[in-house]
Design a protein around this motif. Structure first.
Motif, short mmCIF file in Angstrom:
data_model
loop_
_atom_site.label_atom_id
_atom_site.label_comp_id
_atom_site.label_asym_id
_atom_site.label_seq_id
_atom_site.Cartn_x
_atom_site.Cartn_y
_atom_site.Cartn_z
N GLN A 192 0.74 -1.28 0.45
CA GLN A 192 -0.05 0.47 0.56
C GLN A 192 0.85 1.44 -0.08
O GLN A 192 1.50 1.27 0.64
N TYR A 193 0.81 1.78 -1.11
CA TYR A 193 1.91 3.28 -1.38
C TYR A 193 1.43 3.73 -0.20
O TYR A 193 -0.07 4.83 -0.56
N SER A 194 2.68 5.06 0.56
CA SER A 194 2.06 6.09 1.05
C SER A 194 3.09 7.56 0.59
O SER A 194 3.91 7.18 0.39
N ASP A 195 2.71 7.83 0.38
CA ASP A 195 2.85 9.56 0.83
C ASP A 195 4.34 9.71 1.16
O ASP A 195 5.14 11.04 0.76
N GLN A 196 4.46 9.10 2.52
CA GLN A 196 5.64 9.17 2.76
C GLN A 196 6.76 8.71 1.99
O GLN A 196 8.06 8.77 2.53
N GLY A 197 6.63 7.93 1.07
CA GLY A 197 7.51 7.52 0.66
C GLY A 197 7.65 5.84 0.23
O GLY A 197 7.25 5.41 0.73
N PHE A 198 7.88 5.64 -0.48
CA PHE A 198 8.14 4.05 -0.94
C PHE A 198 8.91 3.67 0.30
O PHE A 198 8.75 2.26 0.11
N LEU A 199 10.41 3.75 0.98
CA LEU A 199 11.16 3.20 1.75
C LEU A 199 9.67 2.53 3.03
O LEU A 199 9.51 1.97 3.88
N TYR A 200 8.88 3.65 3.52
CA TYR A 200 8.39 3.91 4.31
C TYR A 200 7.21 2.98 4.10
O TYR A 200 7.05 1.82 4.79
N SER A 201 6.53 3.10 2.68
CA SER A 201 5.13 2.22 2.42
C SER A 201 6.11 0.52 2.88
O SER A 201 4.92 -0.51 3.13
N LEU A 202 6.99 0.45 1.90
CA LEU A 202 8.31 -0.71 2.33
C LEU A 202 7.83 -1.56 3.42
O LEU A 202 7.99 -2.60 3.43
N PHE A 203 7.84 -0.72 4.00
CA PHE A 203 8.08 -1.05 5.56
C PHE A 203 6.92 -0.97 6.28
O PHE A 203 6.73 -1.94 7.26
N HIS A 204 5.60 -0.46 5.92
CA HIS A 204 4.34 -0.94 7.08
C HIS A 204 3.23 -0.73 6.06
O HIS A 204 2.25 -0.73 6.34
#
Length: 325
Positions: A60-72
């Protein structure tokens, strides 16, 4: 007993051991030469491998960036693979990808060796350059350009083929809505575009054979075919086996341009043009399912690596000198 000492001669000095950094400095020129390619591989091939973890997530892609989406993003295990295997398109995609690649593998293997040997037997240098250029030229044309060339031939209203059919009293054929003809079109285009490039390696190998082998064969009264059979083919066999092993590893991959751009993305032709690569692209653009698309791509890579290992194992037990590793 006493050892005889030769006056004027000294014992050889033991070589000094060099550490890792000294060896690096001694080979600094060569390391600088390979540095751009190494950096390119690390940045664009090895680092992105870590993102394959998306195949096991409900990404689930987040506005906080790819890495944040990858870990969450939540972990779903093998659900993406299960969904892909159970989808109605899986067997169509598998059949098309493996089927086309098997045909390409066999036809490219045969024609590449054939044309490589034929060109090596030509003695007219000017004629050889003409053949090489004409055969290699299609390889440098992108599929986007070739798609327009194919459309100029197959278009229903203005296509050259349909104009010829109408001139002979027939009815025009809607090629882009006729799935039965497309396996032949795709196979022809795939072989035609790559035959010149694929034959270069065999041509170079055949040209590197020591002429004394041919002289000895002619002295024994061997015909031209016997020279090719007993001299040329055995010398290019290790290269042919090596290329065969590498090509088997890509049997689950396909040329996206050939299978998507040439049919112009026609939905009517999807049963005969859909492969893993076009399926992944459509999944990303229509459903935005990154996890399932990554799972399909990861499966391609894993199976390709396994096929290389297995094929190399078979070759190593049959012809050890021709094995890749």
């Amino acid at each position: 007993m006493t050892q005889d000492v030769v006056v004027g001669e000294t014992a050889p000095r033991p070589k000094k051991k060099t550490n890792f950094f000294q060896r690096l400095w001694a080979n600094r020129i060569f390391l600088l030469l390979v540095a751009p390619g190494t950096i390119f591989l690390i940045v664009f091939f090895y680092i992105p491998v870590l993102a394959n973890v998306v195949a096991f997530q409900n990404f689930q892609y987040s506005d906080q960036g790819f890495l944040y989406s990858l870990f969450h993003s939540p972990w779903v295990g093998f659900q993406n693979f299960e969904f892909f295997f159970k989808s109605a398109d899986f067997w169509i995609v598998l059949r098309n990808t493996v089927g086309y690649n098997m045909i390409f593998l066999l036809m490219n293997f045969f024609f590449a060796i054939f044309f490589g040997i034929v060109m090596s037997q030509l003695r007219n240098a000017r004629l050889l350059k003409v053949y090489q250029t004409s055969m290699l030229f299609p390889y440098f044309l992108s599929w986007a350009i070739l798609a327009y060339f194919v459309y100029a031939f197959l278009s229903t209203d203005k296509g050259i083929l349909n104009q010829l059919i109408q001139a002979m009293g027939g009815k025009p054929i809607d090629f882009y809505n006729t799935p039965a003809v497309w396996p032949f079109i795709l196979i022809f285009l795939g072989v035609w575009k790559g035959i010149g490039y694929n034959s270069i390696l065999y041509f170079a190998t055949a040209m590197g054979i020591d002429p004394s082998y041919y002289d000895a064969a002619m002295m024994d009264g061997a015909s031209k075919w016997q020279q090719i059979k007993n001299v040329t083919l055995p010398h290019i066999l290790p290269v042919a086996v090596l290329m065969l092993i590498l090509n088997i590893g890509g049997i689950f991959r396909s040329d996206f341009g050939l299978f998507y751009l040439i049919p112009r993305g026609s939905g009517t032709l999807i049963n005969v043009t859909q492969t893993f690569d076009t399926y992944i692209y459509r999944a990303l653009t229509t459903t935005n399912d990154i996890g399932m698309s990554t799972a399909a791509g990861l499966m391609q890579s894993v199976i390709g690596a396994m096929l290389i290992v297995v094929s190399n194992w078979v070759v190593r037990h049959v012809e050890p000198e021709s094995a890749l590793f």
